[in-house]
Design a protein around this motif. Structure first.
Motif, short mmCIF file in Angstrom:
data_model
loop_
_atom_site.label_atom_id
_atom_site.label_comp_id
_atom_site.label_asym_id
_atom_site.label_seq_id
_atom_site.Cartn_x
_atom_site.Cartn_y
_atom_site.Cartn_z
N MET A 72 0.85 -1.19 0.00
CA MET A 72 0.00 0.00 0.00
C MET A 72 0.89 1.24 0.00
SD MET A 72 -2.99 -1.26 2.63
CE MET A 72 -1.84 -1.97 3.81
N ILE A 73 0.29 2.40 -0.30
CA ILE A 73 1.02 3.66 -0.37
C ILE A 73 0.54 4.56 0.77
CG2 ILE A 73 1.55 5.68 -1.77
CD1 ILE A 73 0.89 3.95 -4.24
N PHE A 74 1.49 5.03 1.55
CA PHE A 74 1.18 5.95 2.64
C PHE A 74 1.81 7.31 2.33
CE2 PHE A 74 1.01 1.73 4.38
CZ PHE A 74 -0.05 1.75 5.28
N VAL A 75 1.00 8.36 2.42
CA VAL A 75 1.50 9.73 2.18
C VAL A 75 1.40 10.49 3.50
CG1 VAL A 75 1.27 11.82 0.81
CG2 VAL A 75 0.62 9.61 -0.18
N PRO A 76 2.51 10.77 4.17
CA PRO A 76 2.45 11.52 5.44
C PRO A 76 1.92 12.93 5.21
CG PRO A 76 4.60 10.46 5.14
CD PRO A 76 3.89 10.37 3.83
N LEU A 77 0.95 13.33 6.00
CA LEU A 77 0.38 14.67 5.90
C LEU A 77 0.76 15.55 7.08
CD1 LEU A 77 -3.23 13.69 4.73
CD2 LEU A 77 -1.26 14.33 3.32
N SER A 78 1.47 14.99 8.06
CA SER A 78 1.92 15.75 9.22
C SER A 78 3.39 15.45 9.43
CB SER A 78 1.11 15.39 10.47
OG SER A 78 1.23 14.01 10.76
N ARG A 79 4.10 16.36 10.12
CA ARG A 79 5.53 16.17 10.30
C ARG A 79 5.96 16.30 11.75
NH1 ARG A 79 8.45 21.40 9.39
NH2 ARG A 79 6.93 23.05 9.61
N PRO A 108 7.00 15.11 15.37
CA PRO A 108 7.64 13.87 15.79
C PRO A 108 6.82 13.06 16.78
CG PRO A 108 8.68 15.74 16.85
CD PRO A 108 7.70 16.31 15.85
N GLY A 109 5.79 13.64 17.38
CA GLY A 109 4.97 12.91 18.34
C GLY A 109 3.51 13.29 18.18
N GLY A 110 2.66 12.77 19.07
CA GLY A 110 1.23 13.09 19.02
C GLY A 110 0.52 12.36 17.89
N ILE A 111 -0.53 12.98 17.38
CA ILE A 111 -1.34 12.36 16.33
C ILE A 111 -0.69 12.57 14.96
CG2 ILE A 111 -3.56 12.45 15.14
CD1 ILE A 111 -4.88 13.11 17.75
N HIS A 112 -0.62 11.51 14.18
CA HIS A 112 -0.05 11.57 12.83
C HIS A 112 -1.19 11.41 11.81
CE1 HIS A 112 4.26 11.21 13.94
NE2 HIS A 112 3.73 10.67 15.03
N ALA A 113 -1.10 12.17 10.74
CA ALA A 113 -2.10 12.11 9.67
C ALA A 113 -1.47 11.53 8.41
CB ALA A 113 -2.67 13.49 9.39
N PHE A 114 -2.20 10.61 7.76
CA PHE A 114 -1.73 9.98 6.54
C PHE A 114 -2.86 9.93 5.52
CE2 PHE A 114 0.65 8.06 10.00
CZ PHE A 114 1.96 8.04 9.54
N LEU A 134 -8.23 8.65 4.46
CA LEU A 134 -7.44 9.44 5.39
C LEU A 134 -7.36 8.70 6.71
CD1 LEU A 134 -8.83 13.05 4.79
CD2 LEU A 134 -6.73 12.05 3.89
N ILE A 135 -6.18 8.74 7.33
CA ILE A 135 -5.97 8.05 8.60
C ILE A 135 -5.36 9.01 9.61
CG2 ILE A 135 -4.68 6.22 9.77
CD1 ILE A 135 -4.77 4.58 7.28
N LEU A 136 -5.93 9.04 10.80
CA LEU A 136 -5.33 9.72 11.95
C LEU A 136 -4.91 8.63 12.93
CD1 LEU A 136 -7.81 12.68 12.64
CD2 LEU A 136 -5.67 12.72 11.34
#
Length: 245
Positions: A133-140, A142-148, A217-219
């Motif tokens: 699968m392809i994951f595109v990071p939408l947040s940068r 280093p911690g907390g909630i990550h968006a993809f 979209l994934i959080l």
């Protein structure tokens, strides 16, 4: 004799011209070289200015968070003396020192360095391929909630589920396609516009329900972190919620 005199004058004129041209070339080369040196000097000074500002920025951030040097040393693995010299400017900032601090403070590395804006508002995303699968990071952060953004490529036949578990909490929203979500003993199909939220310590699997491509979209955040979504625009008495007006 007049011919000889004329020839001498011509020779002298050419000689002076050659000397003048050489002088001009030398000056031109000197000017260009000086310009290059000046450019390099300006760039070096700009870098020094950025690095010199790192120490005070780190000290101010630590004090705002109410953290002592001893506590920060214990949490990052950087010695207390090194942290002190880094904040006072007696130690030059390096990536090896800044990365643990960015993780501890939960801020982007650029915020610690104070890197100047380039003026380009575009975010240059770098897709990552994992598990087909392809994951595109939408947040940068280093911690907390990550968006993809996650893309499940189309296949002639949909894959069978292989549920996995890990620590954390996940929220998914289907953009296009039909998502098959296996969660524990439940087997669900989510069309575009539907969302799901679950604890990832439960066995779970995401895939295409019909072999077609799926975009979602994934959080993803630490265990216990939940996404709060209000879907009902009315209040508890059925009247319009004033907060939604």
């Amino acid at each position: 004799m007049s011919g000889d005199a004329d020839g001498g004058q011509d020779s002298g004129s050419q000689g002076c011209g050659t000397q003048d041209t050489g002088s001009q070339d030398t000056g031109s080369e000197s000017g260009r070289g000086g310009g290059r040196e000046s450019g390099r000097g300006s760039s070096s000074r700009a870098t020094d200015d950025v690095l010199d500002a790192v120490g005070p920025r780190l000290r101010a951030l630590r004090r705002r968070r109410g953290i002592t040097l001893a506590e920060l040393a214990a949490e990052t693995g950087i010695s207390e003396s090194t942290l002190s010299r880094l904040e006072s400017g007696r130690r030059r900032a390096t990536l090896e020192l800044l990365l643990p601090l960015a993780r501890r403070y939960d801020v982007p590395l650029d915020d610690l360095v104070g890197a100047p804006r380039t003026g380009d508002p575009r975010i240059h995303l770098k897709p990552v391929r994992r598990f087909g699968m392809i994951f595109v990071p939408l947040s940068r952060r280093p911690g907390g909630i990550h968006a993809f953004k996650m893309i499940i490529p189309a296949r002639p036949e949909p894959l069978g589920p292989t549920p996995q578990t890990h620590e954390g909490h996940e929220w998914v929203y289907v953009l296009s396609g039909r998502l098959r979500l296996v969660l524990g003993d439940r087997d669900l199909v989510l069309p575009p516009g539907e969302a799901a939220e679950f604890d990832t310590s439960l066995p779970h699997w995401l895939g295409s329900a019909d072999g077609g491509a799926v975009e979602l979209l994934i959080l993803f955040g630490p265990h216990g972190t939940r996404a709060h979504v209000r879907a009902d625009p009315t209040g508890p008495d059925g009247d319009p919620d004033p907060d939604r007006a």
